[in-house]
Design a protein around this motif. Structure first.
Motif, PDB file in Angstrom:
ATOM      1  N   THR A 210       0.755  -1.186   0.009  1.00 55.54           N
ATOM      2  CA  THR A 210       0.082  -0.145   0.067  1.00 55.54           C
ATOM      3  C   THR A 210       0.631   1.147   0.092  1.00 55.54           C
ATOM      4  OG1 THR A 210      -0.339  -0.010   2.453  1.00 55.54           O
ATOM      5  CG2 THR A 210      -2.103  -0.946   1.077  1.00 55.54           C
ATOM      6  N   GLY A 211       2.023   1.185   0.522  1.00 55.67           N
ATOM      7  CA  GLY A 211       2.989   2.215   0.536  1.00 55.67           C
ATOM      8  C   GLY A 211       3.493   2.612  -0.694  1.00 55.67           C
ATOM      9  N   ILE A 212       3.960   1.472  -1.274  1.00 54.31           N
ATOM     10  CA  ILE A 212       4.379   1.857  -2.738  1.00 54.31           C
ATOM     11  C   ILE A 212       3.167   2.268  -3.711  1.00 54.31           C
ATOM     12  CG2 ILE A 212       5.233   0.740  -4.912  1.00 54.31           C
ATOM     13  CD1 ILE A 212       6.894  -1.176  -2.975  1.00 54.31           C
ATOM     14  N   ALA A 213       2.243   1.845  -3.750  1.00 57.31           N
ATOM     15  CA  ALA A 213       0.881   2.117  -4.165  1.00 57.31           C
ATOM     16  C   ALA A 213       0.555   3.474  -4.000  1.00 57.31           C
ATOM     17  CB  ALA A 213      -0.335   1.363  -3.823  1.00 57.31           C
ATOM     18  N   SER A 214       0.613   3.972  -2.900  1.00 60.46           N
ATOM     19  CA  SER A 214      -0.066   5.598  -2.541  1.00 60.46           C
ATOM     20  C   SER A 214       1.262   6.380  -3.265  1.00 60.46           C
ATOM     21  CB  SER A 214      -0.301   6.077  -1.215  1.00 60.46           C
ATOM     22  OG  SER A 214       0.787   5.468  -0.321  1.00 60.46           O
ATOM     23  N   ARG A 215       2.865   6.015  -3.220  1.00 62.83           N
ATOM     24  CA  ARG A 215       3.678   6.710  -3.723  1.00 62.83           C
ATOM     25  C   ARG A 215       3.587   7.010  -5.109  1.00 62.83           C
ATOM     26  NH1 ARG A 215       8.235   4.008  -3.498  1.00 62.83           N
ATOM     27  NH2 ARG A 215       8.449   4.553  -5.689  1.00 62.83           N
ATOM     28  N   LEU A 216       3.065   5.951  -5.724  1.00 62.62           N
ATOM     29  CA  LEU A 216       3.156   5.962  -7.309  1.00 62.62           C
ATOM     30  C   LEU A 216       1.585   6.392  -7.689  1.00 62.62           C
ATOM     31  CD1 LEU A 216       5.024   2.563  -8.092  1.00 62.62           C
ATOM     32  CD2 LEU A 216       5.980   5.035  -8.198  1.00 62.62           C
ATOM     33  N   ASP A 217       0.723   6.580  -6.787  1.00 57.43           N
ATOM     34  CA  ASP A 217      -0.706   6.823  -7.303  1.00 57.43           C
ATOM     35  C   ASP A 217      -1.262   5.783  -8.065  1.00 57.43           C
ATOM     36  OD1 ASP A 217      -2.969   8.321  -7.087  1.00 57.43           O
ATOM     37  OD2 ASP A 217      -2.330   9.835  -8.905  1.00 57.43           O
ATOM     38  N   VAL A 218      -0.966   4.445  -7.691  1.00 55.03           N
ATOM     39  CA  VAL A 218      -1.760   3.333  -8.210  1.00 55.03           C
ATOM     40  C   VAL A 218      -2.356   2.397  -7.150  1.00 55.03           C
ATOM     41  CG1 VAL A 218      -0.265   3.406 -10.300  1.00 55.03           C
ATOM     42  CG2 VAL A 218       0.300   1.867  -8.423  1.00 55.03           C
ATOM     43  N   GLY A 221      -3.135  -3.435  -6.304  1.00 54.50           N
ATOM     44  CA  GLY A 221      -3.366  -4.737  -7.148  1.00 54.50           C
ATOM     45  C   GLY A 221      -2.391  -4.270  -8.437  1.00 54.50           C
ATOM     46  N   GLN A 222      -2.391  -3.010  -8.728  1.00 52.89           N
ATOM     47  CA  GLN A 222      -1.353  -2.522  -9.936  1.00 52.89           C
ATOM     48  C   GLN A 222       0.018  -2.808  -9.585  1.00 52.89           C
ATOM     49  OE1 GLN A 222      -3.547   1.300 -10.548  1.00 52.89           O
ATOM     50  NE2 GLN A 222      -3.882   0.644 -12.455  1.00 52.89           N
ATOM     51  N   VAL A 223       0.199  -2.696  -8.319  1.00 51.43           N
ATOM     52  CA  VAL A 223       1.671  -2.845  -7.721  1.00 51.43           C
ATOM     53  C   VAL A 223       2.238  -4.307  -7.758  1.00 51.43           C
ATOM     54  CG1 VAL A 223       3.370  -2.692  -5.951  1.00 51.43           C
ATOM     55  CG2 VAL A 223       1.711  -0.698  -6.212  1.00 51.43           C
ATOM     56  N   VAL A 224       1.117  -5.023  -7.533  1.00 53.56           N
ATOM     57  CA  VAL A 224       1.462  -6.514  -7.709  1.00 53.56           C
ATOM     58  C   VAL A 224       1.421  -7.068  -9.004  1.00 53.56           C
ATOM     59  CG1 VAL A 224       0.577  -8.710  -6.833  1.00 53.56           C
ATOM     60  CG2 VAL A 224       0.446  -7.003  -5.281  1.00 53.56           C
ATOM     61  N   LEU A 225       0.552  -6.314  -9.744  1.00 56.94           N
ATOM     62  CA  LEU A 225       0.680  -7.035 -11.296  1.00 56.94           C
ATOM     63  C   LEU A 225       1.862  -6.363 -11.795  1.00 56.94           C
ATOM     64  CD1 LEU A 225      -3.144  -6.760 -11.766  1.00 56.94           C
ATOM     65  CD2 LEU A 225      -1.666  -8.976 -11.564  1.00 56.94           C
ATOM     66  N   ARG A 226       2.109  -5.391 -11.573  1.00 59.72           N
ATOM     67  CA  ARG A 226       3.319  -4.479 -12.078  1.00 59.72           C
ATOM     68  C   ARG A 226       4.633  -5.429 -11.621  1.00 59.72           C
ATOM     69  NH1 ARG A 226       5.078  -2.298 -16.822  1.00 59.72           N
ATOM     70  NH2 ARG A 226       7.184  -1.724 -16.414  1.00 59.72           N
ATOM     71  N   TRP A 227       4.878  -6.030 -10.521  1.00 56.77           N
ATOM     72  CA  TRP A 227       5.817  -6.917 -10.285  1.00 56.77           C
ATOM     73  C   TRP A 227       5.814  -8.027 -11.252  1.00 56.77           C
ATOM     74  CZ3 TRP A 227       5.738 -12.050  -8.665  1.00 56.77           C
ATOM     75  CH2 TRP A 227       6.803 -12.532  -7.918  1.00 56.77           C
ATOM     76  N   HIS A 228       4.700  -8.720 -11.409  1.00 52.09           N
ATOM     77  CA  HIS A 228       4.876  -9.775 -12.354  1.00 52.09           C
ATOM     78  C   HIS A 228       5.400  -9.388 -13.766  1.00 52.09           C
ATOM     79  CE1 HIS A 228       2.473 -12.916 -10.112  1.00 52.09           C
ATOM     80  NE2 HIS A 228       1.769 -11.605  -9.555  1.00 52.09           N
TER      81      HIS A 228
END
Ligand code: A2P
Length: 282
Positions: A210-218, A221-228
């Motif tokens: 959630t920390g990465i998500a809020s920093r990137l404004d995504v 779920g998008q953070v995890v899919l971007r990891w893939h």
């Protein structure tokens, strides 16, 4: 709702290619699957994943056929149920799937589980080659195969699957599987890429994500899919919610930094995490 850009294509070793993100359809029933597939295609999905065992091929097929996108622009995967392994039974297995889907061919046919104690996956894969040669499936692959299963299959048949679809997410990372696949030119696809069902909520609520998500404004779920995606994997997130479907496809226009990836690597639970396909399957 605006559609997202299409997912890029990843080359397969057989000369074909696969859209790097698809819609998972388990455990949707026929009617939900039809609606989800039609909605997803409208949003820009071009890759749809089902299986005989899911019991929703009729709904998936209706969604695919009714979506108004030419068949050749879509990539449809199904998986052979364990009961059809061995003795050329995969021919009837795929014919039955095609009849339920209402399609002339699938783009990718997978052995759903290795079921190693039965010892039939190598002969099943030889039958898959015949089905590929007959044009009933464009590409052939496997699901839930460990490196040892793949070694047996490759040594026993001289054939190499184009794809291995396995359970993967930032906690279940299976480095050994991915390395083996990469060494053999096998594209690795991720099932339950968000952590799956109730687990997805836990993974997606993790403060690191959630920390990465809020920093990137995504979204998480998008953070995890971007990891893939940055790992070169082909995730197939399941959603029946149009807004989450849209978000899940919209993961090709931002980057996780090296520092983000290092942090995400701390979530890995280590070897042995996840479903063990020597003990599970159908
Ligand atoms: P829903 O269908 O209501 O969206 P997985 O593909 O890893 O198995 O995860 C599927 C689960 O995750 C489903 O319960 C799905 O519910 C939920 N899900 C799918 N996309 C997202 C998202 N972007 N954020 C949160 N939950 C999601």
């Amino acid at each position: 709702m605006a559609s997202a850009p299409l997912a890029p294509l990843i080359p397969l070793d057989d000369g074909r290619s696969i859209p790097q993100l698809g819609l998972g359809t388990w455990p949707l029933k026929d009617r939900e699957a039809e609606e989800a597939v039609a909605t997803a295609i409208g949003l820009g999905y071009r890759h749809i994943d089902t299986a005989a065992k899911y019991g929703n091929e009729r709904g998936v097929g209706r969604g695919v056929r009714g979506a108004g996108v030419p068949r050749e622009e879509l990539f449809v995967t199904t998986k052979l149920d364990g009961g059809y392994q061995g003795d050329d039974r995969a021919i009837a297995g795929l014919e039955d799937s095609l009849e339920r889907l209402g399609l002339d061919y699938v783009d990718l046919l997978l052995i759903h589980w290795p079921l190693p104690k039965r010892g039939k996956f190598a002969s099943t894969f030889r039958t898959f080659k015949k089905l590929q040669d007959a044009g009933l499936t464009r590409s052939i692959g496997v699901s839930n195969f460990k490196p040892a299963h793949l070694r047996t299959l490759i040594d026993g048949t001289g054939l190499t699957p184009a794809v291995n679809q396995i359970q993967l997410d930032p906690t279940i990372t299976r480095e050994d599987h991915r390395a083996f696949d990469a060494e053999h030119g096998i594209v690795t696809s991720s099932w339950s890429p968000l952590g799956g069902g109730a687990g997805a909520t836990d993974l997606l609520a993790h403060p690191l994500i959630t920390g990465i998500a809020s920093r990137l404004d995504v979204t998480p779920g998008q953070v995890v899919l971007r990891w893939h995606v940055q790992a070169g994997l082909v995730p197939i997130p399941k959603s029946k919610n149009p807004e989450r479907m849209r978000q899940n496809l919209d993961v090709f226009s931002f980057d996780l930094s090296a520092a983000d990836l290092e942090q995400l690597a701390t979530l890995a639970l280590g070897p042995g995490a996840g479903v063990d396909s020597d003990r599970t399957g159908h």
